[in-house]
Design a protein around this motif. Sequence first.
Motif, PDB file in Angstrom:
ATOM      1  N   ALA A  25       0.843  -1.197   0.000  1.00 56.27           N
ATOM      2  CA  ALA A  25       0.000   0.000   0.000  1.00 56.27           C
ATOM      3  C   ALA A  25       0.876   1.244   0.000  1.00 56.27           C
ATOM      4  O   ALA A  25       2.031   1.208   0.432  1.00 56.27           O
ATOM      5  CB  ALA A  25      -0.912   0.014   1.214  1.00 56.27           C
ATOM      6  N   ILE A  26       0.349   2.348  -0.507  1.00 55.25           N
ATOM      7  CA  ILE A  26       1.043   3.630  -0.428  1.00 55.25           C
ATOM      8  C   ILE A  26       0.100   4.660   0.181  1.00 55.25           C
ATOM      9  O   ILE A  26      -1.121   4.510   0.140  1.00 55.25           O
ATOM     10  CB  ILE A  26       1.531   4.123  -1.803  1.00 55.25           C
ATOM     11  N   GLU A  27       0.688   5.701   0.734  1.00 48.83           N
ATOM     12  CA  GLU A  27      -0.112   6.792   1.290  1.00 48.83           C
ATOM     13  C   GLU A  27      -0.653   7.628   0.133  1.00 48.83           C
ATOM     14  O   GLU A  27       0.094   8.043  -0.755  1.00 48.83           O
ATOM     15  CB  GLU A  27       0.750   7.649   2.220  1.00 48.83           C
ATOM     16  N   PRO A  28      -1.951   7.878   0.093  1.00 46.07           N
ATOM     17  CA  PRO A  28      -2.535   8.574  -1.062  1.00 46.07           C
ATOM     18  C   PRO A  28      -2.288  10.077  -1.030  1.00 46.07           C
ATOM     19  O   PRO A  28      -2.003  10.666   0.011  1.00 46.07           O
ATOM     20  CB  PRO A  28      -4.028   8.273  -0.914  1.00 46.07           C
ATOM     21  N   PHE A  29      -2.409  10.683  -2.201  1.00 42.70           N
ATOM     22  CA  PHE A  29      -2.504  12.132  -2.280  1.00 42.70           C
ATOM     23  C   PHE A  29      -3.909  12.519  -1.820  1.00 42.70           C
ATOM     24  O   PHE A  29      -4.871  11.785  -2.030  1.00 42.70           O
ATOM     25  CB  PHE A  29      -2.282  12.611  -3.718  1.00 42.70           C
ATOM     26  N   ARG A  30      -4.023  13.690  -1.224  1.00 42.52           N
ATOM     27  CA  ARG A  30      -5.302  14.128  -0.666  1.00 42.52           C
ATOM     28  C   ARG A  30      -5.273  15.637  -0.538  1.00 42.52           C
ATOM     29  O   ARG A  30      -4.245  16.277  -0.759  1.00 42.52           O
ATOM     30  CB  ARG A  30      -5.507  13.494   0.715  1.00 42.52           C
ATOM     31  N   LEU A  31      -6.407  16.207  -0.180  1.00 42.32           N
ATOM     32  CA  LEU A  31      -6.434  17.618   0.172  1.00 42.32           C
ATOM     33  C   LEU A  31      -5.848  17.784   1.577  1.00 42.32           C
ATOM     34  O   LEU A  31      -6.046  16.914   2.434  1.00 42.32           O
ATOM     35  CB  LEU A  31      -7.874  18.148   0.148  1.00 42.32           C
ATOM     36  N   PRO A  32      -5.131  18.858   1.836  1.00 41.89           N
ATOM     37  CA  PRO A  32      -4.609  19.058   3.191  1.00 41.89           C
ATOM     38  C   PRO A  32      -5.737  19.301   4.176  1.00 41.89           C
ATOM     39  O   PRO A  32      -6.790  19.831   3.813  1.00 41.89           O
ATOM     40  CB  PRO A  32      -3.722  20.301   3.052  1.00 41.89           C
ATOM     41  N   THR A  33      -5.537  18.888   5.416  1.00 41.27           N
ATOM     42  CA  THR A  33      -6.508  19.233   6.448  1.00 41.27           C
ATOM     43  C   THR A  33      -6.408  20.728   6.736  1.00 41.27           C
ATOM     44  O   THR A  33      -5.408  21.380   6.396  1.00 41.27           O
ATOM     45  CB  THR A  33      -6.244  18.453   7.732  1.00 41.27           C
ATOM     46  N   GLU A  34      -7.432  21.252   7.389  1.00 40.76           N
ATOM     47  CA  GLU A  34      -7.399  22.676   7.747  1.00 40.76           C
ATOM     48  C   GLU A  34      -6.203  22.971   8.642  1.00 40.76           C
ATOM     49  O   GLU A  34      -5.512  23.986   8.465  1.00 40.76           O
ATOM     50  CB  GLU A  34      -8.688  23.064   8.462  1.00 40.76           C
ATOM     51  N   GLY A  35      -5.927  22.092   9.601  1.00 35.18           N
ATOM     52  CA  GLY A  35      -4.804  22.301  10.504  1.00 35.18           C
ATOM     53  C   GLY A  35      -3.473  22.268   9.784  1.00 35.18           C
ATOM     54  O   GLY A  35      -2.584  23.098  10.034  1.00 35.18           O
ATOM     55  N   GLU A  36      -3.287  21.308   8.882  1.00 34.79           N
ATOM     56  CA  GLU A  36      -2.045  21.230   8.114  1.00 34.79           C
ATOM     57  C   GLU A  36      -1.854  22.493   7.285  1.00 34.79           C
ATOM     58  O   GLU A  36      -0.736  23.020   7.201  1.00 34.79           O
ATOM     59  CB  GLU A  36      -2.076  20.010   7.194  1.00 34.79           C
ATOM     60  N   TRP A  37      -2.934  22.955   6.665  1.00 38.14           N
ATOM     61  CA  TRP A  37      -2.825  24.142   5.814  1.00 38.14           C
ATOM     62  C   TRP A  37      -2.381  25.348   6.646  1.00 38.14           C
ATOM     63  O   TRP A  37      -1.474  26.087   6.246  1.00 38.14           O
ATOM     64  CB  TRP A  37      -4.168  24.433   5.125  1.00 38.14           C
ATOM     65  N   GLU A  38      -3.013  25.564   7.791  1.00 33.36           N
ATOM     66  CA  GLU A  38      -2.651  26.714   8.622  1.00 33.36           C
ATOM     67  C   GLU A  38      -1.226  26.584   9.146  1.00 33.36           C
ATOM     68  O   GLU A  38      -0.470  27.558   9.168  1.00 33.36           O
ATOM     69  CB  GLU A  38      -3.632  26.847   9.788  1.00 33.36           C
ATOM     70  N   TYR A  39      -0.851  25.388   9.572  1.00 28.31           N
ATOM     71  CA  TYR A  39       0.512  25.155  10.071  1.00 28.31           C
ATOM     72  C   TYR A  39       1.540  25.452   8.983  1.00 28.31           C
ATOM     73  O   TYR A  39       2.568  26.091   9.235  1.00 28.31           O
ATOM     74  CB  TYR A  39       0.629  23.714  10.546  1.00 28.31           C
ATOM     75  N   ALA A  40       1.268  24.990   7.766  1.00 28.12           N
ATOM     76  CA  ALA A  40       2.192  25.199   6.660  1.00 28.12           C
ATOM     77  C   ALA A  40       2.266  26.679   6.269  1.00 28.12           C
ATOM     78  O   ALA A  40       3.354  27.192   5.977  1.00 28.12           O
ATOM     79  CB  ALA A  40       1.762  24.363   5.455  1.00 28.12           C
TER      80      ALA A  40
END
Length: 474
Positions: free
Chosen positions: A310-325
């Motif tokens: 299995a591989i980790e999929p591409f996805r939309l960032p979470t709200e928290g990840e987006w703000e942190y980034a």
Amino acid sequence: MKKVLLVLMAVALLSSCGKSLRGGGGEVTGVRTVAFNEPSPYGMVLIKRGSFEMGPSDKDSLWGTTPETKGVSFDAFWMDQTEITNSKYRQFVYWVRDSIIRERLADPAYGGNDLFKITEDRYGEPVTPHLDWNRPIPWKRPNEDELRAIESVYYVNPITGEKKLDEKLMNFKYEWYDYTAAALRKNQLDPNARVRNTDIKVDPNEVVMISKDTAYIDDEGNIINETITRPLSGPWDFLHTRIVNIYPDETCWVNDFNNAYNEPYMRMYFNHPGYDDYPVVGVSWEMATAFCVWRTNLYKESLNLPSGQAIEPFRLPTEGEWEYAARVGKNDRKFPWIGDGLQSSKGCFLGNFKPGKGNYTEDGHLITSRVGSFSPNEFGLYDMAGNIAEWTSTSYSESGPSQMSDLNPDLRYNAAKEDPYAMKKKVVRGGSWKDVSQFVRSDMRTFEYQNETRSYIGFRCARTQIGFSRSKGK
């Protein structure tokens, strides 16, 4: 016989990673899994794991209330350096187009046969193979019947004579497995696994109801997505099917602005080469999610993975990840750049937004700008303030982070078609080219409905990094 015994003895003395176990003395030495080299995702930067205070960075200027923040932590994740551009999204659209053509080339109704496989389109451009193409053969000039199959995905405007891809046909069907729902104790097939409290007598005849998304296209060509509720019967109940029309809504340029001459953008923004490196807009949350699924499939096909890996999929960032980034993990950072100013020391604007009342051009752009036109933040991410607002995976709630965990925070709800429209809000972050500076702040949150398309909303992808971080910041 002696050779066979020697081989068996050698196997017994080696671990799965080839290290000698001689002298192990019966101690546990561990069994390692087979490693494979996975390249860094193209066009992405690694955001190292860390923590910060999620939420407004200062008190409300109107009411003077103290902001409600929450300390949260994130694992390392990859994030696209820039927003997804028209050219990148067009690759998705053309993949769907070519899949339809391939099916019709094998359809007797179009005079085709399943031995014919094209590797170039009629303009000589490479065609992205369908995932189940086994053996592409050299391109040949299509005959009349084959040309009919190719031309069937286009239409000619009977009034203007303009030829264009038929956006109504650009439907992407995909399946996704809900690991979270399948893992919940209440959804276990074995009744004894649903309750850990041994004081409670388990009802072996309890009926567990689940919701399952299914999709099909009816005889009139309409996409039918519906959610069915039924008793739990097996693991297949957590496999969902969706069909999404993925062609960008070009009419958003007209519908978003009353009494404005935006027709050139409607006709040219997605298709003209002059806009290739501009962020794609007119894509809903549903379309952005479908893009992530397609990108995952495309990426997985390019890897030489061990069977069943299995591989980790591409996805939309979470709200928290987006703000942190966007805030580079800094609690006091209002914008992706250092300080609260909107211009550099040389008087240049630091992002693409609406600097003044009715003045869109003071920052050098009228609408969107080419991705990467402004300097990146300290994580190496471009356009985290302005240009276009961006979809996240998070469902919108007024209470925001207070409902979320402090570990990889997120709030998700897969709304059924029958759910009230108010339950289909998704968090949008970053502000856009049409917003004033207040709304491009990294700590400002807003929402849009998941099926809505706007001329000022796009997206970028994220992907969790698995298993490589050994210490903080590494």
